[in-house]
Design a protein around this motif. Sequence first.
Motif, short mmCIF file in Angstrom:
data_model
loop_
_atom_site.label_atom_id
_atom_site.label_comp_id
_atom_site.label_asym_id
_atom_site.label_seq_id
_atom_site.Cartn_x
_atom_site.Cartn_y
_atom_site.Cartn_z
N TYR A 146 33.21 67.45 26.20
CA TYR A 146 31.91 67.04 25.67
C TYR A 146 32.13 65.98 24.59
O TYR A 146 32.75 66.26 23.54
N ASN A 147 31.62 64.78 24.81
CA ASN A 147 31.81 63.71 23.84
C ASN A 147 31.10 64.02 22.54
O ASN A 147 30.00 64.58 22.53
N THR A 148 31.73 63.64 21.43
CA THR A 148 31.06 63.73 20.15
C THR A 148 30.11 62.54 19.99
O THR A 148 30.05 61.65 20.84
N GLY A 149 29.40 62.53 18.88
CA GLY A 149 28.42 61.47 18.64
C GLY A 149 29.03 60.22 18.03
O GLY A 149 30.14 59.82 18.39
N ALA A 150 28.33 59.64 17.07
CA ALA A 150 28.69 58.33 16.54
C ALA A 150 30.09 58.32 15.93
O ALA A 150 30.52 59.28 15.28
N TRP A 151 30.79 57.22 16.13
CA TRP A 151 32.10 56.99 15.53
C TRP A 151 31.98 55.83 14.56
O TRP A 151 31.32 54.83 14.85
N SER A 152 32.59 55.94 13.40
CA SER A 152 32.54 54.86 12.42
C SER A 152 33.86 54.83 11.66
O SER A 152 34.69 55.74 11.78
N LEU A 153 34.06 53.78 10.89
CA LEU A 153 35.26 53.70 10.06
C LEU A 153 34.86 53.23 8.67
O LEU A 153 33.86 52.53 8.50
N LYS A 154 35.64 53.64 7.70
CA LYS A 154 35.41 53.21 6.34
C LYS A 154 36.20 51.92 6.08
O LYS A 154 37.32 51.78 6.56
N PRO A 155 35.60 51.00 5.34
CA PRO A 155 36.32 49.75 5.04
C PRO A 155 37.64 50.03 4.35
O PRO A 155 37.78 50.97 3.57
N LYS A 378 38.55 56.98 37.99
CA LYS A 378 37.73 57.81 37.11
C LYS A 378 38.58 58.33 35.96
O LYS A 378 39.75 58.66 36.15
N ARG A 379 37.94 58.44 34.79
CA ARG A 379 38.61 59.05 33.64
C ARG A 379 37.68 60.09 33.01
O ARG A 379 36.49 59.84 32.84
N GLY A 380 38.25 61.22 32.67
CA GLY A 380 37.52 62.28 32.00
C GLY A 380 38.51 63.35 31.59
O GLY A 380 39.72 63.24 31.85
N HIS A 381 38.02 64.42 30.96
CA HIS A 381 38.94 65.44 30.46
C HIS A 381 39.64 66.16 31.60
O HIS A 381 39.03 66.76 32.48
N THR A 382 40.96 66.07 31.58
CA THR A 382 41.80 66.78 32.54
C THR A 382 43.20 66.85 31.95
O THR A 382 43.63 65.93 31.26
N LEU A 383 43.88 67.93 32.24
CA LEU A 383 45.27 68.04 31.80
C LEU A 383 46.25 68.01 32.96
O LEU A 383 47.46 68.04 32.76
N ASP A 384 45.72 67.91 34.21
CA ASP A 384 46.61 67.87 35.36
C ASP A 384 46.41 66.63 36.25
O ASP A 384 47.18 66.40 37.17
N LYS A 386 44.52 66.01 38.63
CA LYS A 386 44.40 66.30 40.06
C LYS A 386 43.15 65.69 40.68
O LYS A 386 43.12 65.41 41.89
N HIS A 387 42.11 65.49 39.90
CA HIS A 387 40.85 64.98 40.44
C HIS A 387 40.43 63.67 39.81
O HIS A 387 39.62 62.94 40.38
N PHE A 388 40.94 63.35 38.65
CA PHE A 388 40.70 62.07 37.98
C PHE A 388 41.72 61.94 36.86
O PHE A 388 42.51 62.87 36.61
N LEU A 389 41.75 60.81 36.22
CA LEU A 389 42.74 60.53 35.18
C LEU A 389 42.22 60.95 33.81
O LEU A 389 41.01 61.06 33.61
N PRO A 390 43.12 61.15 32.85
CA PRO A 390 42.68 61.58 31.52
C PRO A 390 42.07 60.43 30.74
O PRO A 390 42.26 59.25 31.08
N PRO A 391 41.34 60.74 29.68
CA PRO A 391 40.76 59.68 28.84
C PRO A 391 41.86 58.80 28.23
O PRO A 391 42.92 59.29 27.85
N SER A 392 41.57 57.52 28.15
CA SER A 392 42.47 56.57 27.50
C SER A 392 41.64 55.52 26.80
O SER A 392 40.52 55.22 27.22
N HIS A 393 42.20 54.99 25.73
CA HIS A 393 41.59 53.89 25.01
C HIS A 393 40.15 54.18 24.59
O HIS A 393 39.28 53.30 24.61
N GLY A 394 39.91 55.45 24.24
CA GLY A 394 38.61 55.81 23.71
C GLY A 394 37.51 56.00 24.74
O GLY A 394 36.33 55.95 24.40
N SER A 395 37.88 56.25 26.00
CA SER A 395 36.85 56.37 27.05
C SER A 395 36.10 57.70 26.99
O SER A 395 35.05 57.83 27.61
#
Length: 854
Positions: A146-155, A378-384, A386-395
Amino acid sequence: MKHCIVFLLTALSCINLAAKPKDAPAFNAHDLSITWEPVQNNYKTPDQSLNAITITNNGKNTFPATGWKMYFNCARLIATATISGNAKIDFVNGDLFSLTPTATFTEIKPGQSLRIEYIADEPVVNITDGPDGFYVVWDSQPDKGYNTGAWSLKPFKPNYVGLITPAIIYDQNKNIQDIPEQQLTKVFPTPVSYKETGGFFTMIAIHHIVTSVSPNEFKNEADYAEKLLIKLFDKTDHQKPTLSIIKGEIDFEKDPSLPAEGYYLKVAPDAIYIAASTPTGAFYGIQSLLSLIPASAYARPQKEIQIPCVEIKDEPRFSYRAFMLDVGRNFQPKSEVFRILDVMALYKLNVFHMHLTEDEGWRLQIPSLPELTEVGAKRGHTLDSKHFLPPSHGSGGEIENKTGTGFYTVADFMEILKYADKLHIQVIPEFEAPGHARGAIKSMDARYDRLMAEGKKEEAWKYRLSDPDDKSQYSTAQYWTDNVINVSLPSTYNFVETVMDDVVKMYNEAGVPLKTINWGGDEVPKGVWEQSPAYLKLKATHPEIQNTGDLWYYFYGRVNQLMKARGLYTSGWEEMALRKTKLDGNPFYIPNPDFMPEHLQAEVWNNTLGGGNEDLAYKLANAGYKTVLTPVTNLYFDMAHYKSFDEPGYYWGAFADIDKPFSFIPFDYFKNAKVDRDGLPLNRNIFIGKQRLTDYGKTNILGLQCAVWGENIKSTERLEYMLLPRLLGFAERAWSKDPDWATEPNTAKSDSLYQIAWVNFVNVLGKRELPRLSYLDGGYNYRVPKPGVVLQDGRYAANIQFPGLTIRYTTDGTDPDAKSKIYNDAVTITGNAVKFRAFDTKGRGGNVSEPVTP
């Protein structure tokens, strides 16, 4: 009536149950926002940084202290134990990490935040060094992210060596004079011969495009010109403008004496004349005609357009002028590919290298192997995997995302091929092998599992790319541990041949010629294949294979034979053309003599200054390899422009502002190498003993290629920001003749000539090309540079890299916008809240300059 009410309530209850499964988490992860804060560089050691992640609960329910893990991506390795002690961070694979709460992690109530401090292995330089793509996995649903909400960074205002400040930018810009637009060459890239003859051709929406060629050899080019020119004119009586012969004409003629991509363009007061020996030459004549049209004509529909009368004779310096786009790591939609092809055509580039596959994604439908896109696209949460690739580069953890998930169907790809062909652009597909191939490997593993479950063992093994009994251990430059195809397996060549045949079929059905396929060859790590039974079996039957390094020639030898059988030549990155040996006991690479007669095309990126391979491209060209220069130091446009926290992009190879492609000297790139990869003055002793390019080697330099790798390209806007306007510096070097400053032996005179050329170039961009790009195709999101600012004698002075842009400023602490005060001359400002910012003709602003105040 009472029974009806009961039925209605029951139905509503069922709807609610359907909308929210009983095992759905009570807390909505999207209610969490994540802030990244770089806290301190040089933390305990010079190679570490202290960072913080702050989790804020913006929802109405309490986020629990246990029962979950959080995952995220980061390009930097991270220590397991956190300084705050309330979480543990573990490396998973590639750039994926998990964050697990410890016993001291406390629940986060609505409106509250929790801070986690951790150590990264490297100092923070810019905004791409941080974590991204956070998502939550509940213990009760281990297969769901489940994706979290807004992402931000401090200067962050780091104090590191090489930091580019507004004062430094001011000093870099101080010698850029303003040149009146009428004095600038009005065709870009700079033609071989250009002469303004006085007067104007006045074009209105009723001109006629004719050709004197029979049988209509240039008809496609004339139709293309008509389509683009019509867009510039006002619509009369709510009807589409038509081009009919009333006043003047545009005439095409064939002139066999002109070179294949050359053209002759003459604009006179009564007619426009384009001559060429081929349709390609005629097309480039059209691009120059479009370049002559004032940029203001693209901003709004015109009643008439005045085109200056000129006489131009032109041809490209290099026949190979390429742009490489990586869509494997982060996907780009077909519509954006069309936009990129349009801008390539405008600046006369003729090769689009599509890097279609990576560890993180396979982006082209291969009908014979559907799993490549069913799993690998496809990319999404998976540890094996088997059905799609794991998240990369903030996807993120959810499969539905714009950059991690996506591919081109056969129809999409054929449409791209046809579109590019009309623009005289060759599309070269790349399928990365044997390294950078995790997307393909996991897709074929999924195919194997499916067919084994169906009892089809022989069919299951047919396209397998991994040896399940291989115990070899390795880690790539991107920290993958399972991304290399096993080239000892016979099934690997079934795979290569099948992909090859499906691609050939697509080109044939599109009616577009295919000359080559790029088969990668980059960054296969130490340790791969060493404990593979398949390798040991192959070694036992092939005496020429003495070690795993010899598998390199075995693999590319077989791939090359498959390509030749289909009438194609093989392309790849430089390692494909190298023989791995040793010198004084240390690994050493030399041009592979076995492949020299095969006419392989080597694309060379590795000239990292101080890395030892500064002359690698010249070595290969001198040895006889057809070589394309793609140097990371000058032509990698995913590199950050310069060393500043607010500039996105990697920097492992160099910092590369637009001066890097513009100053590149293809036949002697040592000469204009001024700074190292950190932007500091270069120790030129690194070139002692390095091979220079021989006259024979020069004949093997096919041309130049610039590149945008996809790790940091998470939107179409970011792609255009990184590509433009650097692409224009590249186009000038790829098309135009060797400038005087490049061949001048006297250093002082060369520097003086360079400064004159540089000032002219940035004026052309700021006053003609950037305004055009602001409106062409609805406008491109090119980078608007940060102003230089310095405090002198109590007054703030500002300047800009591209004359023609507008500088605005504020004194109240807010960021300047398109309505802020315009800067015209040095100003006296009291207080410490002054900010400056540059804007384009549409009012789009760049990064803000905050001068250091006393």
